[in-house]
Design an enzyme around this catalytic site. Structure first.
Site, mmCIF file in Angstrom:
data_model
loop_
_atom_site.group_PDB
_atom_site.id
_atom_site.type_symbol
_atom_site.label_atom_id
_atom_site.label_comp_id
_atom_site.label_asym_id
_atom_site.label_seq_id
_atom_site.Cartn_x
_atom_site.Cartn_y
_atom_site.Cartn_z
ATOM 1 N N LYS A 214 -6.420 -4.131 -12.262
ATOM 2 C CA LYS A 214 -5.872 -4.417 -10.963
ATOM 3 C C LYS A 214 -6.799 -4.393 -9.817
ATOM 4 C CE LYS A 214 -1.803 -2.913 -8.279
ATOM 5 N NZ LYS A 214 -2.483 -3.183 -7.016
ATOM 6 N N ARG A 234 0.499 -12.462 1.122
ATOM 7 C CA ARG A 234 1.716 -12.259 0.255
ATOM 8 C C ARG A 234 2.887 -12.454 1.143
ATOM 9 N NH1 ARG A 234 2.871 -6.365 -2.279
ATOM 10 N NH2 ARG A 234 4.938 -6.439 -1.418
#
Length: 512
Positions: A214, A234
DNA sequence: GTCCCGCGGGGAC
DNA sequence: CTCGGACACATTCGG
DNA sequence: CCGAATGTGTCCGAGGTCCCCGCGGGAC
Protein backbone atom coordinates in the site's frame (compact mmCIF):
# COMPACT_ATOMS: atom_id res chain seq x y z
CA UNK A 1 -41.25 21.30 -16.02
CA UNK A 2 -38.98 22.98 -13.56
CA UNK A 3 -38.39 22.43 -9.91
CA UNK A 4 -38.94 25.08 -7.31
CA UNK A 5 -36.51 25.39 -4.42
CA UNK A 6 -39.30 25.25 -1.86
CA UNK A 7 -40.23 21.73 -2.89
CA UNK A 8 -36.67 20.52 -2.66
CA UNK A 9 -36.26 22.13 0.73
CA UNK A 10 -39.47 20.53 1.94
CA UNK A 11 -38.22 17.07 1.07
CA UNK A 12 -34.82 17.82 2.58
CA UNK A 13 -36.55 18.80 5.81
CA UNK A 14 -38.64 15.66 5.72
CA UNK A 15 -35.52 13.59 5.13
CA UNK A 16 -33.87 15.04 8.19
CA UNK A 17 -36.93 14.29 10.28
CA UNK A 18 -37.03 10.55 9.67
CA UNK A 19 -34.31 8.00 10.27
CA UNK A 20 -35.93 5.35 8.10
CA UNK A 21 -33.98 4.74 4.93
CA UNK A 22 -36.99 3.34 3.16
CA UNK A 23 -38.93 6.46 3.96
CA UNK A 24 -36.07 8.66 2.80
CA UNK A 25 -36.00 6.66 -0.38
CA UNK A 26 -39.67 7.23 -1.11
CA UNK A 27 -39.45 10.91 -0.23
CA UNK A 28 -36.65 11.39 -2.71
CA UNK A 29 -38.30 9.22 -5.32
CA UNK A 30 -41.46 11.31 -5.07
CA UNK A 31 -39.52 14.53 -5.56
CA UNK A 32 -37.61 13.16 -8.53
CA UNK A 33 -40.89 12.20 -10.11
CA UNK A 34 -41.84 15.87 -10.25
CA UNK A 35 -38.42 17.23 -11.16
CA UNK A 36 -38.79 17.06 -14.91
CA UNK A 37 -35.76 18.57 -16.62
CA UNK A 38 -34.23 19.48 -13.29
CA UNK A 39 -33.56 15.95 -12.11
CA UNK A 40 -29.81 16.36 -12.31
CA UNK A 41 -29.84 19.62 -10.37
CA UNK A 42 -32.12 18.16 -7.72
CA UNK A 43 -29.84 15.17 -7.29
CA UNK A 44 -26.77 17.37 -7.13
CA UNK A 45 -28.30 19.35 -4.29
CA UNK A 46 -29.75 16.38 -2.46
CA UNK A 47 -26.35 14.72 -2.48
CA UNK A 48 -24.74 17.94 -1.29
CA UNK A 49 -22.59 18.25 -4.39
CA UNK A 50 -23.38 21.33 -6.49
CA UNK A 51 -21.90 21.36 -9.99
CA UNK A 52 -19.72 24.29 -9.04
CA UNK A 53 -17.03 22.61 -7.00
CA UNK A 54 -15.81 25.92 -5.65
CA UNK A 55 -18.00 28.90 -4.93
CA UNK A 56 -15.61 30.61 -2.54
CA UNK A 57 -18.47 30.81 -0.06
CA UNK A 58 -18.59 28.97 3.20
CA UNK A 59 -19.21 29.33 6.91
CA UNK A 60 -17.55 32.67 7.28
CA UNK A 61 -19.12 34.40 4.32
CA UNK A 62 -22.56 33.30 5.46
CA UNK A 63 -22.21 34.82 8.89
CA UNK A 64 -24.75 37.57 8.40
CA UNK A 65 -27.65 37.00 6.05
CA UNK A 66 -30.39 39.33 4.87
CA UNK A 67 -33.94 39.08 6.14
CA UNK A 68 -35.70 36.06 4.64
CA UNK A 69 -38.27 36.78 1.99
CA UNK A 70 -41.88 36.20 3.08
CA UNK A 71 -42.84 34.80 -0.31
CA UNK A 72 -40.47 33.12 -2.72
CA UNK A 73 -40.46 31.61 -6.15
CA UNK A 74 -36.80 30.64 -6.39
CA UNK A 75 -36.13 27.83 -8.84
CA UNK A 76 -33.26 25.39 -8.84
CA UNK A 77 -32.01 26.96 -12.03
CA UNK A 78 -31.86 30.36 -10.44
CA UNK A 79 -29.83 28.89 -7.60
CA UNK A 80 -27.59 27.21 -10.12
CA UNK A 81 -27.11 30.51 -11.94
CA UNK A 82 -26.18 32.24 -8.70
CA UNK A 83 -23.65 29.50 -7.93
CA UNK A 84 -22.21 29.94 -11.41
CA UNK A 85 -21.81 33.63 -10.75
CA UNK A 86 -20.07 32.89 -7.45
CA UNK A 87 -17.72 30.45 -9.10
CA UNK A 88 -16.77 33.03 -11.71
CA UNK A 89 -15.75 35.70 -9.23
CA UNK A 90 -12.03 36.35 -8.88
CA UNK A 91 -9.46 39.07 -8.39
CA UNK A 92 -9.44 42.16 -6.25
CA UNK A 93 -12.82 42.86 -4.72
CA UNK A 94 -13.81 39.22 -4.87
CA UNK A 95 -14.97 39.06 -1.28
CA UNK A 96 -17.38 41.95 -1.74
CA UNK A 97 -18.59 40.61 -5.08
CA UNK A 98 -19.38 37.24 -3.54
CA UNK A 99 -21.12 38.88 -0.63
CA UNK A 100 -23.30 40.79 -3.06
CA UNK A 101 -24.33 37.66 -4.93
CA UNK A 102 -24.97 35.81 -1.70
CA UNK A 103 -26.98 38.75 -0.36
CA UNK A 104 -29.14 38.84 -3.46
CA UNK A 105 -29.73 35.08 -3.53
CA UNK A 106 -30.50 34.78 0.15
CA UNK A 107 -32.66 37.89 0.09
CA UNK A 108 -34.95 36.09 -2.31
CA UNK A 109 -35.15 32.96 -0.13
CA UNK A 110 -37.49 32.07 2.70
CA UNK A 111 -36.12 31.20 6.11
CA UNK A 112 -36.20 27.46 5.36
CA UNK A 113 -34.63 28.01 1.98
CA UNK A 114 -31.90 30.13 3.51
CA UNK A 115 -31.12 27.39 5.99
CA UNK A 116 -30.95 24.83 3.20
CA UNK A 117 -28.75 26.94 0.92
CA UNK A 118 -26.48 27.75 3.79
CA UNK A 119 -26.10 24.08 4.71
CA UNK A 120 -25.51 23.23 1.07
CA UNK A 121 -22.76 25.82 0.63
CA UNK A 122 -21.08 24.92 3.88
CA UNK A 123 -21.34 21.23 3.10
CA UNK A 124 -23.33 20.33 6.16
CA UNK A 125 -26.61 19.15 4.76
CA UNK A 126 -27.04 16.38 7.33
CA UNK A 127 -30.34 15.05 6.14
CA UNK A 128 -29.19 11.45 6.42
CA UNK A 129 -29.21 10.87 2.69
CA UNK A 130 -26.31 11.12 0.28
CA UNK A 131 -25.20 9.13 -2.77
CA UNK A 132 -26.18 5.76 -1.38
CA UNK A 133 -29.75 6.58 -0.50
CA UNK A 134 -30.25 8.76 -3.56
CA UNK A 135 -29.08 6.02 -5.93
CA UNK A 136 -31.58 3.72 -4.29
CA UNK A 137 -34.27 6.37 -4.74
CA UNK A 138 -33.37 6.84 -8.40
CA UNK A 139 -33.91 3.14 -8.95
CA UNK A 140 -37.31 3.39 -7.31
CA UNK A 141 -38.40 6.53 -9.09
CA UNK A 142 -37.37 5.20 -12.48
CA UNK A 143 -38.34 1.59 -12.00
CA UNK A 144 -34.88 0.51 -13.09
CA UNK A 145 -33.09 -2.30 -11.22
CA UNK A 146 -30.84 -0.97 -8.46
CA UNK A 147 -27.83 -2.87 -9.78
CA UNK A 148 -28.19 -1.23 -13.18
CA UNK A 149 -28.45 2.24 -11.65
CA UNK A 150 -25.43 1.59 -9.44
CA UNK A 151 -23.35 0.43 -12.32
CA UNK A 152 -24.24 3.45 -14.44
CA UNK A 153 -23.35 5.73 -11.53
CA UNK A 154 -19.99 4.07 -11.17
CA UNK A 155 -19.22 4.20 -14.87
CA UNK A 156 -20.19 7.85 -15.29
CA UNK A 157 -18.85 8.87 -11.90
CA UNK A 158 -22.00 10.91 -11.50
CA UNK A 159 -25.21 10.15 -9.64
CA UNK A 160 -26.97 13.14 -11.12
CA UNK A 161 -26.25 12.31 -14.75
CA UNK A 162 -27.25 8.74 -14.04
CA UNK A 163 -30.50 9.96 -12.51
CA UNK A 164 -31.29 12.04 -15.56
CA UNK A 165 -30.68 9.10 -17.88
CA UNK A 166 -32.68 6.71 -15.70
CA UNK A 167 -35.69 8.99 -15.43
CA UNK A 168 -35.47 9.98 -19.07
CA UNK A 169 -34.68 6.75 -20.87
CA UNK A 170 -35.16 3.97 -18.36
CA UNK A 171 -33.25 0.74 -18.09
CA UNK A 172 -32.35 0.44 -21.74
CA UNK A 173 -30.78 3.88 -21.73
CA UNK A 174 -28.82 3.05 -18.58
CA UNK A 175 -27.57 -0.15 -20.11
CA UNK A 176 -26.08 1.75 -23.01
CA UNK A 177 -23.70 3.46 -20.63
CA UNK A 178 -20.34 1.77 -20.82
CA UNK A 179 -16.87 2.37 -19.55
CA UNK A 180 -15.56 5.30 -21.58
CA UNK A 181 -11.98 6.34 -21.94
CA UNK A 182 -11.78 9.95 -20.84
CA UNK A 183 -14.70 9.72 -18.41
CA UNK A 184 -13.74 9.20 -14.78
CA UNK A 185 -14.92 6.02 -13.10
CA UNK A 186 -15.61 5.89 -9.38
CA UNK A 187 -12.50 4.35 -7.87
CA UNK A 188 -12.70 1.03 -6.05
CA UNK A 189 -12.12 1.45 -2.33
CA UNK A 190 -10.84 -0.84 0.37
CA UNK A 191 -12.28 -1.76 3.72
CA UNK A 192 -9.94 -2.20 6.61
CA UNK A 193 -8.89 -4.89 9.04
CA UNK A 194 -6.98 -4.71 12.32
CA UNK A 195 -4.45 -7.40 11.40
CA UNK A 196 -3.03 -9.38 8.51
CA UNK A 197 -4.52 -12.59 9.87
CA UNK A 198 -7.98 -11.04 10.02
CA UNK A 199 -7.66 -9.61 6.53
CA UNK A 200 -6.43 -12.86 5.00
CA UNK A 201 -9.24 -14.96 6.46
CA UNK A 202 -11.84 -12.30 5.71
CA UNK A 203 -10.84 -11.89 2.09
CA UNK A 204 -9.54 -15.32 1.21
CA UNK A 205 -11.64 -17.60 3.40
CA UNK A 206 -8.97 -20.24 3.01
CA UNK A 207 -8.08 -19.51 -0.58
CA UNK A 208 -5.06 -17.58 -1.78
CA UNK A 209 -5.20 -13.82 -1.60
CA UNK A 210 -3.40 -11.12 -3.52
CA UNK A 211 -1.41 -8.88 -1.18
CA UNK A 212 -0.41 -5.49 -2.58
CA UNK A 213 2.02 -3.06 -1.07
CA UNK A 214 0.00 0.00 0.00
CA UNK A 215 1.42 3.29 -1.17
CA UNK A 216 0.81 6.39 0.96
CA UNK A 217 0.34 8.81 -1.90
CA UNK A 218 -2.53 10.29 -3.86
CA UNK A 219 -4.92 8.17 -5.87
CA UNK A 220 -4.75 8.69 -9.61
CA UNK A 221 -6.91 7.24 -12.34
CA UNK A 222 -5.23 7.65 -15.67
CA UNK A 223 -6.92 7.51 -19.06
CA UNK A 224 -4.75 7.14 -22.12
CA UNK A 225 -6.07 7.48 -25.65
CA UNK A 226 -2.98 7.54 -27.83
CA UNK A 227 -1.22 10.72 -26.85
CA UNK A 228 -4.17 12.20 -25.03
CA UNK A 229 -3.77 11.51 -21.34
CA UNK A 230 -6.12 12.60 -18.59
CA UNK A 231 -5.56 12.08 -14.90
CA UNK A 232 -8.40 12.04 -12.41
CA UNK A 233 -8.23 12.45 -8.66
CA UNK A 234 -10.09 10.22 -6.27
CA UNK A 235 -13.09 12.53 -6.47
CA UNK A 236 -12.74 12.63 -10.25
CA UNK A 237 -11.38 16.13 -10.56
CA UNK A 238 -9.16 16.52 -13.61
CA UNK A 239 -5.59 16.79 -12.38
CA UNK A 240 -3.83 16.34 -15.68
CA UNK A 241 -2.23 19.79 -15.61
CA UNK A 242 -0.62 19.39 -12.25
CA UNK A 243 1.00 16.06 -13.07
CA UNK A 244 2.81 16.57 -16.36
CA UNK A 245 5.57 14.05 -15.70
CA UNK A 246 3.04 11.40 -14.79
CA UNK A 247 1.20 12.06 -18.04
CA UNK A 248 4.50 11.73 -19.92
CA UNK A 249 5.30 8.45 -18.23
CA UNK A 250 1.93 7.07 -19.25
CA UNK A 251 2.32 8.39 -22.79
CA UNK A 252 5.47 6.30 -23.08
CA UNK A 253 3.72 3.06 -22.15
CA UNK A 254 3.51 0.52 -24.97
CA UNK A 255 -0.28 0.73 -25.31
CA UNK A 256 -2.67 2.84 -27.33
CA UNK A 257 -5.71 2.98 -25.11
CA UNK A 258 -5.93 2.20 -21.43
CA UNK A 259 -7.46 3.15 -18.11
CA UNK A 260 -5.05 2.61 -15.25
CA UNK A 261 -5.47 2.89 -11.51
CA UNK A 262 -2.64 3.78 -9.22
CA UNK A 263 -1.04 6.12 -6.78
CA UNK A 264 1.16 9.15 -7.22
CA UNK A 265 3.93 9.53 -4.67
CA UNK A 266 7.10 11.46 -3.99
CA UNK A 267 10.11 9.24 -3.37
CA UNK A 268 13.79 9.73 -2.72
CA UNK A 269 16.57 8.67 -5.08
CA UNK A 270 16.58 5.18 -3.65
CA UNK A 271 12.87 4.85 -4.27
CA UNK A 272 11.93 5.12 -0.61
CA UNK A 273 8.63 6.93 -0.07
CA UNK A 274 8.79 10.46 1.30
CA UNK A 275 6.27 11.53 3.96
CA UNK A 276 2.76 12.04 2.66
CA UNK A 277 3.07 15.75 3.36
CA UNK A 278 5.75 15.99 0.72
CA UNK A 279 3.77 14.29 -2.01
CA UNK A 280 0.70 16.33 -1.08
CA UNK A 281 2.69 19.49 -1.35
CA UNK A 282 4.30 18.61 -4.66
CA UNK A 283 1.06 17.59 -6.29
CA UNK A 284 -0.74 20.72 -5.08
CA UNK A 285 2.01 22.93 -6.40
CA UNK A 286 1.24 22.07 -10.01
CA UNK A 287 4.06 19.75 -10.70
CA UNK A 288 6.72 21.40 -8.55
CA UNK A 289 8.96 18.55 -7.52
CA UNK A 290 8.84 15.20 -9.18
CA UNK A 291 6.47 12.47 -8.21
CA UNK A 292 6.44 8.92 -9.40
CA UNK A 293 3.67 6.60 -10.35
CA UNK A 294 2.91 3.24 -8.78
CA UNK A 295 0.17 1.16 -10.37
CA UNK A 296 -2.15 -1.51 -9.07
CA UNK A 297 -5.03 -1.97 -11.50
CA UNK A 298 -6.10 -1.86 -15.14
CA UNK A 299 -9.70 -1.19 -16.13
CA UNK A 300 -9.41 -1.04 -19.87
CA UNK A 301 -6.86 -2.05 -22.44
CA UNK A 302 -6.97 -1.40 -26.17
CA UNK A 303 -10.68 -1.73 -26.68
CA UNK A 304 -11.19 -4.38 -24.02
CA UNK A 305 -13.06 -3.54 -20.82
CA UNK A 306 -11.50 -5.39 -17.93
CA UNK A 307 -13.57 -4.26 -14.95
CA UNK A 308 -15.55 -7.48 -14.83
CA UNK A 309 -12.51 -9.67 -15.27
CA UNK A 310 -10.89 -11.29 -12.22
CA UNK A 311 -8.29 -9.25 -10.44
CA UNK A 312 -5.55 -11.67 -11.42
CA UNK A 313 -6.38 -11.26 -15.10
CA UNK A 314 -6.33 -7.48 -14.90
CA UNK A 315 -3.00 -7.42 -13.14
CA UNK A 316 -1.55 -9.89 -15.60
CA UNK A 317 -2.27 -7.43 -18.38
CA UNK A 318 -1.02 -4.52 -16.32
CA UNK A 319 2.28 -6.26 -15.67
CA UNK A 320 2.65 -6.85 -19.38
CA UNK A 321 2.34 -3.19 -20.30
CA UNK A 322 3.79 -1.46 -17.26
CA UNK A 323 5.69 -4.05 -15.25
CA UNK A 324 8.25 -1.77 -13.58
CA UNK A 325 5.55 0.58 -12.31
CA UNK A 326 3.42 -2.10 -10.67
CA UNK A 327 3.45 -2.19 -6.88
CA UNK A 328 5.13 -5.11 -5.10
CA UNK A 329 2.89 -7.99 -4.13
CA UNK A 330 2.69 -11.60 -3.04
CA UNK A 331 0.00 -14.17 -3.63
CA UNK A 332 -0.52 -16.57 -0.77
CA UNK A 333 -3.02 -18.41 1.40
CA UNK A 334 -0.57 -18.38 4.29
CA UNK A 335 -1.11 -15.56 6.76
CA UNK A 336 2.49 -15.94 7.91
CA UNK A 337 3.79 -15.22 4.43
CA UNK A 338 1.49 -12.22 4.16
CA UNK A 339 2.66 -11.03 7.55
CA UNK A 340 6.31 -11.16 6.54
CA UNK A 341 5.55 -9.28 3.34
CA UNK A 342 3.75 -6.67 5.43
CA UNK A 343 6.79 -6.26 7.70
CA UNK A 344 9.06 -5.93 4.70
CA UNK A 345 7.10 -3.23 2.92
CA UNK A 346 6.55 -1.26 6.14
CA UNK A 347 10.28 -1.40 6.84
CA UNK A 348 10.81 -0.04 3.31
CA UNK A 349 8.70 2.99 4.21
CA UNK A 350 5.38 2.02 2.70
CA UNK A 351 2.04 2.46 4.41
CA UNK A 352 1.01 -1.16 4.76
CA UNK A 353 -0.76 -3.64 2.62
CA UNK A 354 -4.01 -4.17 0.72
CA UNK A 355 -5.32 -7.73 0.73
CA UNK A 356 -7.38 -8.50 -2.37
CA UNK A 357 -9.62 -11.35 -3.47
CA UNK A 358 -7.87 -12.94 -6.43
CA UNK A 359 -11.00 -13.27 -8.53
CA UNK A 360 -12.68 -10.00 -7.55
CA UNK A 361 -13.94 -7.73 -10.33
CA UNK A 362 -13.28 -4.00 -10.19
CA UNK A 363 -16.29 -3.00 -8.08
CA UNK A 364 -16.00 0.73 -8.38
CA UNK A 365 -17.34 3.12 -5.83
CA UNK A 366 -17.85 0.55 -3.15
CA UNK A 367 -15.91 0.01 0.00
CA UNK A 368 -16.45 -3.69 -0.20
CA UNK A 369 -14.76 -6.67 1.33
CA UNK A 370 -12.91 -7.60 -1.84
CA UNK A 371 -10.11 -5.22 -0.93
CA UNK A 372 -9.06 -4.86 2.68
CA UNK A 373 -6.22 -2.67 3.87
CA UNK A 374 -4.09 -3.15 6.94
CA UNK A 375 -1.70 -0.61 8.39
CA UNK A 376 0.51 -0.67 11.46
CA UNK A 377 -1.07 0.97 14.49
CA UNK A 378 0.81 3.12 16.97
CA UNK A 379 -0.38 3.75 20.46
CA UNK A 380 0.28 6.35 23.18
CA UNK A 381 -1.05 7.36 26.58
CA UNK A 382 -1.85 11.07 26.46
CA UNK A 383 -3.45 13.65 28.71
CA UNK A 384 -6.71 15.43 27.96
CA UNK A 385 -6.17 19.20 28.02
CA UNK A 386 -9.56 20.38 26.81
CA UNK A 387 -12.83 19.24 25.22
CA UNK A 388 -15.20 20.73 22.71
CA UNK A 389 -18.98 20.68 22.76
CA UNK A 390 -20.23 18.43 19.99
CA UNK A 391 -22.63 19.34 17.21
CA UNK A 392 -25.34 17.51 15.28
CA UNK A 393 -26.11 14.26 16.98
CA UNK A 394 -23.38 14.94 19.50
CA UNK A 395 -24.94 18.21 20.61
CA UNK A 396 -25.04 18.44 24.36
CA UNK A 397 -22.07 16.15 24.89
CA UNK A 398 -18.42 16.95 25.33
CA UNK A 399 -16.99 15.33 22.25
CA UNK A 400 -13.73 16.36 20.64
CA UNK A 401 -10.84 16.00 23.07
CA UNK A 402 -7.54 17.90 23.00
CA UNK A 403 -4.54 15.65 23.46
CA UNK A 404 -1.33 16.52 25.25
CA UNK A 405 1.99 14.74 25.53
CA UNK A 406 4.19 15.20 28.58
CA UNK A 407 7.26 17.40 28.37
CA UNK A 408 9.76 15.65 30.60
CA UNK A 409 11.84 18.83 30.99
CA UNK A 410 9.15 21.21 32.15
CA UNK A 411 6.51 18.85 33.45
CA UNK A 412 3.96 20.65 31.26
CA UNK A 413 1.78 19.07 28.60
CA UNK A 414 2.05 20.04 24.96
CA UNK A 415 -0.84 19.63 22.60
CA UNK A 416 -0.34 17.25 19.68
CA UNK A 417 -3.83 17.01 18.22
CA UNK A 418 -7.48 16.34 18.82
CA UNK A 419 -9.80 13.44 18.32
CA UNK A 420 -13.50 12.61 18.47
CA UNK A 421 -13.14 9.11 17.03
CA UNK A 422 -13.52 5.77 18.75
CA UNK A 423 -16.02 6.98 21.35
CA UNK A 424 -19.15 4.98 22.00
CA UNK A 425 -22.27 6.75 23.24
CA UNK A 426 -21.50 5.36 26.66
CA UNK A 427 -18.01 6.85 26.62
CA UNK A 428 -19.42 10.14 25.42
CA UNK A 429 -21.78 10.28 28.38
CA UNK A 430 -19.02 9.33 30.78
CA UNK A 431 -16.55 11.86 29.45
CA UNK A 432 -18.93 14.78 29.46
CA UNK A 433 -19.54 14.22 33.18
CA UNK A 434 -15.87 13.61 33.84
CA UNK A 435 -14.59 16.69 32.02
CA UNK A 436 -17.20 18.92 33.53
CA UNK A 437 -15.76 17.86 36.90
CA UNK A 438 -12.31 18.77 35.68
CA UNK A 439 -13.40 22.07 34.12
CA UNK A 440 -11.05 24.95 34.65
CA UNK A 441 -12.18 27.51 32.13
CA UNK A 442 -14.29 28.07 29.03
CA UNK A 443 -13.66 29.75 25.73
CA UNK A 444 -16.29 29.55 23.02
CA UNK A 445 -17.18 25.93 22.53
CA UNK A 446 -14.08 24.60 24.26
CA UNK A 447 -13.88 23.62 27.87
CA UNK A 448 -10.38 23.67 29.31
CA UNK A 449 -9.76 21.03 31.93
CA UNK A 450 -7.15 20.21 34.53
CA UNK A 451 -4.59 17.83 33.01
CA UNK A 452 -5.67 14.85 35.06
CA UNK A 453 -7.25 12.30 32.73
CA UNK A 454 -5.09 9.88 30.78
CA UNK A 455 -6.40 8.38 27.56
CA UNK A 456 -4.94 5.67 25.38
CA UNK A 457 -4.84 6.81 21.78
CA UNK A 458 -4.27 4.82 18.60
CA UNK A 459 -2.86 6.58 15.54
CA UNK A 460 -1.22 5.88 12.21
CA UNK A 461 1.88 7.93 12.81
CA UNK A 462 3.20 11.38 13.55
CA UNK A 463 3.71 14.22 11.14
CA UNK A 464 5.54 17.48 11.21
CA UNK A 465 3.25 20.27 12.40
CA UNK A 466 3.31 24.03 12.08
CA UNK A 467 0.20 24.45 14.16
CA UNK A 468 1.14 22.64 17.34
CA UNK A 469 3.80 23.93 19.72
CA UNK A 470 5.68 20.63 19.96
CA UNK A 471 6.19 20.58 16.19
CA UNK A 472 4.43 17.25 15.76
CA UNK A 473 0.85 16.15 15.26
CA UNK A 474 -0.81 12.75 15.26
CA UNK A 475 -2.26 11.34 12.06
CA UNK A 476 -5.70 9.69 12.36
CA UNK A 477 -5.83 9.71 16.14
CA UNK A 478 -8.66 7.76 17.80
CA UNK A 479 -9.53 6.82 21.36
CA UNK A 480 -8.95 3.26 22.49
CA UNK A 481 -9.90 3.67 26.17
CA UNK A 482 -9.62 5.91 29.16
CA UNK A 483 -6.94 4.87 31.60
CA UNK A 484 -7.67 5.37 35.24
CA UNK A 485 -4.67 3.27 36.19
CA UNK A 486 -2.25 5.94 34.99
CA UNK A 487 -1.50 9.41 36.25
CA UNK A 488 -0.63 12.26 33.90
CA UNK A 489 2.94 12.05 35.16
CA UNK A 490 3.09 8.61 33.58
CA UNK A 491 1.84 9.79 30.19
CA UNK A 492 4.00 9.40 27.10
CA UNK A 493 6.38 12.21 26.27
CA UNK A 494 6.61 14.64 23.42
CA UNK A 495 10.15 13.45 22.80
CA UNK A 496 8.86 9.95 22.39
CA UNK A 497 6.46 11.16 19.72
CA UNK A 498 9.12 13.25 18.02
CA UNK A 499 11.33 10.22 17.71
CA UNK A 500 8.64 8.63 15.52
CA UNK A 501 9.09 11.34 12.94
CA UNK A 502 10.91 10.09 9.88
CA UNK A 503 14.30 11.82 9.89
CA UNK A 504 14.54 13.85 6.73
CA UNK A 505 17.76 13.13 4.93
CA UNK A 506 18.53 16.25 2.93
CA UNK A 507 20.67 14.33 0.47
CA UNK A 508 17.72 12.20 -0.33
CA UNK A 509 15.26 15.00 -0.92
CA UNK A 510 15.85 15.02 -4.62
CA UNK A 511 13.58 14.59 -7.49
CA UNK A 512 13.51 11.23 -9.10
C1' DG B 1 3.07 51.68 -3.25
C1' DT B 2 4.90 46.94 -1.99
C1' DC B 3 5.53 43.22 0.65
C1' DC B 4 4.18 40.01 3.91
C1' DC B 5 1.22 37.61 6.86
C1' DG B 6 -3.21 35.91 8.48
C1' DC B 7 -7.25 33.80 7.35
C1' DG B 8 -10.72 31.43 4.66
C1' DG B 9 -11.87 28.04 1.10
C1' DG B 10 -11.05 23.71 -0.89
C1' DG B 11 -8.81 19.33 -1.57
C1' DA B 12 -5.75 15.36 -0.31
C1' DC B 13 -5.25 11.60 3.38
C1' DC C 1 -8.76 9.55 6.45
C1' DT C 2 -11.40 6.68 11.19
C1' DC C 3 -14.94 5.04 13.91
C1' DG C 4 -19.65 3.98 15.97
C1' DG C 5 -24.56 3.94 15.28
C1' DA C 6 -28.45 2.95 12.62
C1' DC C 7 -31.17 0.70 9.14
C1' DA C 8 -32.44 -3.22 6.09
C1' DC C 9 -32.09 -7.72 5.16
C1' DA C 10 -30.55 -12.65 6.10
C1' DT C 11 -30.10 -16.27 9.27
C1' DT C 12 -30.64 -18.63 13.50
C1' DC C 13 -32.79 -19.27 17.96
C1' DG C 14 -36.46 -20.36 21.18
C1' DG C 15 -41.17 -21.19 22.85
C1' DC D 1 -43.52 -23.60 12.90
C1' DC D 2 -43.24 -18.82 13.16
C1' DG D 3 -41.97 -14.59 15.53
C1' DA D 4 -37.98 -12.77 17.88
C1' DA D 5 -33.23 -12.27 18.52
C1' DT D 6 -28.79 -12.06 16.37
C1' DG D 7 -25.51 -11.37 12.51
C1' DT D 8 -23.95 -8.88 8.14
C1' DG D 9 -23.62 -5.39 4.64
C1' DT D 10 -23.86 -0.44 3.92
C1' DC D 11 -24.53 4.16 4.70
C1' DC D 12 -24.05 8.33 7.17
C1' DG D 13 -22.07 11.93 9.92
C1' DA D 14 -19.11 13.11 13.84
C1' DG D 15 -14.77 15.67 12.98
C1' DG D 16 -9.06 14.99 12.65
C1' DT D 17 -4.20 16.26 10.12
C1' DC D 18 -1.79 18.46 6.29
C1' DC D 19 -1.23 21.21 1.99
C1' DC D 20 -1.89 25.16 -1.47
C1' DC D 21 -3.95 29.35 -3.33
C1' DG D 22 -6.15 33.85 -3.26
C1' DC D 23 -7.66 37.95 -1.05
C1' DG D 24 -7.33 41.82 2.17
C1' DG D 25 -5.21 44.57 5.51
C1' DG D 26 -1.29 46.12 8.19
C1' DA D 27 3.66 47.27 8.23
C1' DC D 28 7.25 49.47 6.11
Amino acid sequence: MTLVLTDLVATSTALARTSSRLEKRSLIAALLGTAGDDVALAVDYLTASPRQRRTGVSYRTLGSLPEPAPVTSLTLRQVDAAFDALAAVQGSGAVAARAAIVGDLFGRASADEQAFLRALLIGELRQGALDGVVVDAVAHASGCPLAVVRRAAMLTGSVSRTAAVALGGGTSALEQITLTVGVGVLPMLAGSAPSIAAAVTQVGDGASVWVDCKVDGIRAQIHKDDNVVRIFSRTLDDWTDRLPEVADAVRRLPVDVAIIDGEVIARDVSGRPLPFQETGSRVARQGAGAVSLMLFDLLHLDGRDLIDEPHATRIGELARIAGPLVVDHVVTADAGVAERFFETVVAAGFEGVVVKRVDAPYAAGRRGSDWVKVKPVRTADLVVLGVEWGSGRRRGTLSNIHLGARDAETGEYVMVGKTFKGMTDEMLAWQTARFLELERDREGHVVWVQPAQVVEIAFDGVQRSRRYPGGVALRFARVLRYRDDKTPQEADTIDGLRSMLAEPDSRDLQDV
